[in-house]
Design a protein around this motif. Structure first.
Motif, PDB file in Angstrom:
ATOM      1  N   LEU B 192       0.838  -1.207   0.000  1.00 37.44           N
ATOM      2  CA  LEU B 192       0.000   0.000   0.000  1.00 37.44           C
ATOM      3  C   LEU B 192       0.871   1.255   0.000  1.00 37.44           C
ATOM      4  N   TYR B 193       1.843   1.309   0.907  1.00 34.67           N
ATOM      5  CA  TYR B 193       2.730   2.479   0.978  1.00 34.67           C
ATOM      6  C   TYR B 193       3.528   2.632  -0.307  1.00 34.67           C
ATOM      7  N   GLU B 194       4.037   1.531  -0.829  1.00 30.86           N
ATOM      8  CA  GLU B 194       4.845   1.594  -2.048  1.00 30.86           C
ATOM      9  C   GLU B 194       4.013   2.069  -3.238  1.00 30.86           C
ATOM     10  N   THR B 195       2.764   1.653  -3.284  1.00 31.00           N
ATOM     11  CA  THR B 195       1.897   2.053  -4.399  1.00 31.00           C
ATOM     12  C   THR B 195       1.615   3.546  -4.339  1.00 31.00           C
ATOM     13  N   ILE B 196       1.305   4.044  -3.150  1.00 30.25           N
ATOM     14  CA  ILE B 196       1.027   5.475  -3.020  1.00 30.25           C
ATOM     15  C   ILE B 196       2.281   6.301  -3.310  1.00 30.25           C
ATOM     16  N   LEU B 197       3.419   5.855  -2.772  1.00 23.93           N
ATOM     17  CA  LEU B 197       4.659   6.623  -2.938  1.00 23.93           C
ATOM     18  C   LEU B 197       5.306   6.389  -4.296  1.00 23.93           C
ATOM     19  N   ASP B 198       4.871   5.335  -4.983  1.00 22.11           N
ATOM     20  CA  ASP B 198       5.456   4.957  -6.268  1.00 22.11           C
ATOM     21  C   ASP B 198       6.967   4.736  -6.145  1.00 22.11           C
ATOM     22  N   LYS B 199       7.351   4.069  -5.055  1.00 23.66           N
ATOM     23  CA  LYS B 199       8.758   3.658  -4.931  1.00 23.66           C
ATOM     24  C   LYS B 199       8.870   2.461  -3.988  1.00 23.66           C
ATOM     25  N   LYS B 200       9.973   1.713  -4.157  1.00 21.98           N
ATOM     26  CA  LYS B 200      10.243   0.555  -3.306  1.00 21.98           C
ATOM     27  C   LYS B 200      10.716   1.030  -1.933  1.00 21.98           C
ATOM     28  N   LEU B 201      10.302   0.323  -0.887  1.00 22.39           N
ATOM     29  CA  LEU B 201      10.778   0.615   0.461  1.00 22.39           C
ATOM     30  C   LEU B 201      11.554  -0.588   0.989  1.00 22.39           C
ATOM     31  N   ASP B 202      12.477  -0.338   1.885  1.00 18.45           N
ATOM     32  CA  ASP B 202      13.240  -1.413   2.501  1.00 18.45           C
ATOM     33  C   ASP B 202      12.350  -2.189   3.470  1.00 18.45           C
ATOM     34  N   ARG B 203      12.342  -3.520   3.310  1.00 12.43           N
ATOM     35  CA  ARG B 203      11.420  -4.358   4.071  1.00 12.43           C
ATOM     36  C   ARG B 203      11.640  -4.224   5.589  1.00 12.43           C
ATOM     37  N   ARG B 204      12.911  -4.273   6.011  1.00 13.12           N
ATOM     38  CA  ARG B 204      13.157  -4.274   7.459  1.00 13.12           C
ATOM     39  C   ARG B 204      12.892  -2.896   8.077  1.00 13.12           C
ATOM     40  N   ASN B 205      13.308  -1.840   7.397  1.00  9.04           N
ATOM     41  CA  ASN B 205      13.000  -0.486   7.889  1.00  9.04           C
ATOM     42  C   ASN B 205      11.492  -0.257   7.978  1.00  9.04           C
ATOM     43  N   PHE B 206      10.794  -0.711   6.946  1.00  6.24           N
ATOM     44  CA  PHE B 206       9.341  -0.517   6.935  1.00  6.24           C
ATOM     45  C   PHE B 206       8.708  -1.174   8.153  1.00  6.24           C
ATOM     46  N   GLN B 207       9.085  -2.448   8.377  1.00  7.71           N
ATOM     47  CA  GLN B 207       8.488  -3.191   9.487  1.00  7.71           C
ATOM     48  C   GLN B 207       8.815  -2.545  10.840  1.00  7.71           C
ATOM     49  N   ARG B 208      10.093  -2.148  11.022  1.00 14.09           N
ATOM     50  CA  ARG B 208      10.498  -1.565  12.309  1.00 14.09           C
ATOM     51  C   ARG B 208       9.730  -0.266  12.578  1.00 14.09           C
ATOM     52  N   ARG B 209       9.683   0.552  11.535  1.00 13.16           N
ATOM     53  CA  ARG B 209       9.030   1.842  11.689  1.00 13.16           C
ATOM     54  C   ARG B 209       7.533   1.679  11.938  1.00 13.16           C
ATOM     55  N   MET B 210       6.909   0.820  11.148  1.00  7.04           N
ATOM     56  CA  MET B 210       5.459   0.630  11.258  1.00  7.04           C
ATOM     57  C   MET B 210       5.090   0.097  12.638  1.00  7.04           C
ATOM     58  N   LEU B 211       5.868  -0.858  13.144  1.00  5.80           N
ATOM     59  CA  LEU B 211       5.593  -1.396  14.480  1.00  5.80           C
ATOM     60  C   LEU B 211       5.831  -0.324  15.544  1.00  5.80           C
ATOM     61  N   GLY B 212       6.778   0.563  15.291  1.00  2.00           N
ATOM     62  CA  GLY B 212       7.077   1.639  16.232  1.00  2.00           C
ATOM     63  C   GLY B 212       5.924   2.605  16.438  1.00  2.00           C
ATOM     64  N   PHE B 213       5.055   2.694  15.435  1.00  2.00           N
ATOM     65  CA  PHE B 213       3.906   3.613  15.552  1.00  2.00           C
ATOM     66  C   PHE B 213       2.871   3.120  16.566  1.00  2.00           C
ATOM     67  N   GLY B 214       2.918   1.817  16.870  1.00  2.00           N
ATOM     68  CA  GLY B 214       1.990   1.281  17.870  1.00  2.00           C
ATOM     69  C   GLY B 214       0.547   1.216  17.406  1.00  2.00           C
ATOM     70  N   ILE B 215       0.327   1.138  16.093  1.00  2.00           N
ATOM     71  CA  ILE B 215      -1.065   1.091  15.610  1.00  2.00           C
ATOM     72  C   ILE B 215      -1.440  -0.300  15.089  1.00  2.00           C
TER      73      ILE B 215
END
Lengths: 253, 253
Positions: B192-215
């Motif tokens: 979803l994020y990659e589609t909106i941003l139209d770019k690839k994201l790093d898998r591990r950074n994405f997961q760490r950051r997303m979990l950090g949001f606590g949502i």
């Protein structure tokens, strides 16, 4: 200061000069050394305080209108105003309608119309700026955020929405270039953030996060003359700062 | 579909019903399983594509106007439209002015006026929504972001500004509640994020950051049936998600 007759003439002419139904209101926040203020006008005709606002000329781009209105009403020029929200409740200008309805027949009374207002905001160093009232105002001055008068119309909502926007913007845009001296310490920059957010921040988290954005240069000199260990001085890295203004801070995806 | 005469009657009446000088344009982005689209209308009378737009009734709050306009023009109802910018160039509606100027004398021609347009945007699951054209349009449909027609008026600017806003918003607001199934894997959310941003994201950074949001809640079940190691399933923590919508993601100050 205008007489009642001059004011009536202005309202009668306004409909020929300005677009109907559209107004602009400006929320100009001022910061200087840990103090936060907002620019307000006190009307001639009422015991009432307003944000500086006005109307759009028939062929004028709205950005130009915002700059012109702020200059005409407060004497303040050349600051970067940003759109932040549109206020479109049909009853938002009702107090004005009531106030002016006896002065002129409705079809000649510009102010009897419904106005949708586009909100613009800015943050400046209030020390560098001298507010000057126009003919409609008795006072034009910086009001302390902790000592605000009662706002007229929906101007409290406009003010609060601008403040929320400014605080949210701290999370994804750099701030401070026009508010800090050329060289500053980390505690001085932290004070800017704390003043806008109206809360204390953790010193170490603030420093780590701020340095992570890559918009600061650490200088080789330290602040001289204090009793404590001399703190490091920083300046903004203008190139990175400008890039962050466009693309958002590095905390982005 | 309206005849030329019906259209002329509509324009003659419009000035009595709607506020002069103010319009609303809606940018509705659709997402479904890695595809991103935008809702557009093709006019009856021209070979021209528009964003769904319209006017504000004399006593209508602008938020209600945005909802009503989207419903009338596309059949789409009950989605959360957000203001994002006002488009106020004095020449922005000039094509319309030219097009309609021969049809009616200017004082009866609503469309000969200058219009300042308030932009609203939304992001929905296009799989759940059926666009339906109104009487002014031949086609109402989702257009792929990689295969857009030429936009009429300044609608390309409005579209691009909405897309920039959506991308910026990803940095400080949660997204995805109405776009993801109830339970989803981390790679599905990343898509979803990659589609909106139209770019690839790093898998591990994405997961760490997303979990950090606590949502997110990590569920005890895993996705069954694939050839690979079954990935963990997540759902949104609605309480934290709602709080983050109001106060911004935890990455804030």
């Amino acid at each position: 200061m205008l007489t009642k007759q001059e004011l009536e003439e202005f309202w009668a002419e306004a409909g020929k000069i300005y677009l109907n139904h559209i107004s602009i209101d400006c929320v100009v926040f001022g910061f200087h050394e840990g103090q936060m203020k907002v620019l307000m006008l006190k009307s001639n005709n009422e015991e009432a305080w307003y944000l500086p606002g006005g109307f759009v000329l028939k062929q004028e781009p709205i950005e130009n209108a915002a700059d012109r209105i702020l200059k005409e009403r407060t004497g303040i020029d050349e600051i970067f105003l940003q759109q932040f929200y549109v206020f479109g409740d049909p009853d938002r200008s009702k107090i004005h309608n009531e106030m002016y309805k006896d002065m002129l027949p409705e079809d000649q009374n510009f102010f009897a119309k419904r106005f949708i207002s586009i909100g613009y905001y800015a943050l400046v160093d209030f020390f560098n700026v001298t507010p000057t009232p126009d003919n409609f105002s008795e006072i034009c001055t910086w009001r302390d955020l902790n000592d605000l008068p009662r706002f007229q119309l929906d101007h409290e909502l406009i003010f609060k929405t601008a403040l929320d926007t400014l605080r949210l913007q701290l999370n994804y845009q750099p701030i401070g270039y026009n508010l800090m001296p050329k060289e500053f310490t980390m505690p001085e920059l932290q004070k800017l953030y704390e003043t806008i957010l109206d809360k204390k921040l953790d010193r170490r988290n603030f420093q780590r996060r701020m340095l992570g954005f890559g918009i600061l240069n650490k200088l080789e000199t330290t602040r001289k003359g204090g009793a404590h260990k001399a703190p490091y001085l920083y300046s903004f890295d203008l190139e990175n700062y400008q890039a962050a203004l466009k693309e958002g801070l590095k905390s982005g995806w």
